[in-house]
Scaffold this active site. Structure first.
Site, short mmCIF file in Angstrom:
data_model
loop_
_atom_site.label_atom_id
_atom_site.label_comp_id
_atom_site.label_asym_id
_atom_site.label_seq_id
_atom_site.Cartn_x
_atom_site.Cartn_y
_atom_site.Cartn_z
N ASP A 108 4.72 -11.37 1.61
CA ASP A 108 3.46 -11.96 2.06
C ASP A 108 2.95 -12.88 0.94
OD1 ASP A 108 1.18 -12.37 3.61
OD2 ASP A 108 0.25 -10.48 3.06
N PHE A 157 -0.81 -10.69 11.17
CA PHE A 157 -0.44 -9.30 10.93
C PHE A 157 0.52 -8.81 11.99
CE2 PHE A 157 -0.92 -4.70 10.77
CZ PHE A 157 -0.75 -4.49 9.42
P1 IMP Z 1 2.91 -9.01 -0.85
O1 IMP Z 1 2.93 -8.31 -2.19
O2 IMP Z 1 1.57 -9.64 -0.60
O3 IMP Z 1 4.04 -10.02 -0.73
O4 IMP Z 1 3.11 -7.97 0.32
C1 IMP Z 1 3.35 -6.67 0.08
C2 IMP Z 1 3.17 -5.70 1.21
O5 IMP Z 1 2.10 -6.00 2.10
C3 IMP Z 1 4.37 -5.58 2.11
O6 IMP Z 1 5.44 -4.89 1.52
C4 IMP Z 1 3.75 -4.82 3.26
O7 IMP Z 1 3.70 -3.45 2.96
C5 IMP Z 1 2.35 -5.38 3.34
N1 IMP Z 1 2.24 -6.38 4.45
C6 IMP Z 1 2.08 -7.70 4.33
N2 IMP Z 1 1.99 -8.30 5.54
C7 IMP Z 1 2.10 -7.30 6.45
C8 IMP Z 1 2.08 -7.29 7.91
O8 IMP Z 1 1.94 -8.30 8.60
N3 IMP Z 1 2.23 -6.06 8.49
C9 IMP Z 1 2.38 -4.91 7.78
N4 IMP Z 1 2.41 -4.88 6.42
C10 IMP Z 1 2.27 -6.07 5.76
#
Ligand code: IMP
Ligand code: MG
Length: 182
Positions: A108, A157
């Site tokens: 993300d 999401f």
């Molecule tokens: P990041 O560190 O922002 O890249 O994202 C880390 C975590 O956010 C992922 O491993 C997921 O656990 C959670 N995440 C981000 N987007 C979603 C989504 O759309 N659905 C469910 N979990 C999400």
């Protein structure tokens, strides 16, 4: 596939079918296999979200000599000025001079991926490749781009196929997206 799904009062609609997931997982497995130079990489499934993707991916990869590890992050407020530090727990394999493949559910902001790669790099692997089921390029705060991506999606999401809402609905075979308000 159900038309609509209510989870914790939120409505979700079908987004990516089981069949489409299966097709793209096969593609990623082929690309990943072609990119690996050693027959025995260390595969790191990042819990909890990647468990389903990893289960399908490793079966498609078919590398019998690859070792599969399951890792998690622990986040804590460090004393350093950078604040939140993430540490990888559960890594039982020595990755020094080895080819490592990280298997993630979703990138993300890219912050988790960046922390993980920095942490693993300190352990002296020969290479690190990053395979993710989903990537939200528009949400990136790091510029990090995974090496292997099954689906690039807009910053909405999603749930299912390992991804949760409040720990629920990881079991779903298909991926659902949150319904836009009309
Ligand atoms: P990041 O560190 O922002 O890249 O994202 C880390 C975590 O956010 C992922 O491993 C997921 O656990 C959670 N995440 C981000 N987007 C979603 C989504 O759309 N659905 C469910 N979990 C999400
Ligand atoms: Mg994750």
């Amino acid at each position: 596939m159900e038309k609509e799904l209510k989870v914790n009062g939120l409505t979700f609609v079908p987004y990516i079918t089981e069949d489409e997931i299966s097709r793209q997982v096969k593609r990623v497995a082929g690309e990943l296999r072609d990119s690996l130079t050693d027959p025995d990489p260390i595969l790191l499934c990042v819990l909890n979200g990647a468990f389903m993707f990893a289960a399908d991916l490793v079966r498609e990869l078919g590398l019998n000599d690859a070792k599969i590890n399951f890792v998690r992050y622990s986040s804590y407020s460090g004393t350093s000025s950078t604040g939140n530090v993430k540490e990888i727990i559960g890594l039982t394999e020595d990755i020094k001079d080895r080819d490592v493949v990280i298997i993630e559910d979703i990138v993300d902001t890219g912050l988790t991926a960046q922390h993980m790669i920095e942490d693993l790099t300190k352990k002296g692997p020969k290479s690190i490749r990053f395979a993710t089921l989903l990537h939200k390029p528009e949400s990136s705060k790091t510029g990090f781009v995974p090496d292997h991506i099954a689906f690039s999606i807009p910053p909405k999401f999603i749930i299912g196929y390992g991804l949760d809402l409040d720990g629920k609905v990881r079991n779903l075979k298909d991926i659902y997206v949150i319904k836009e308000e009309d």
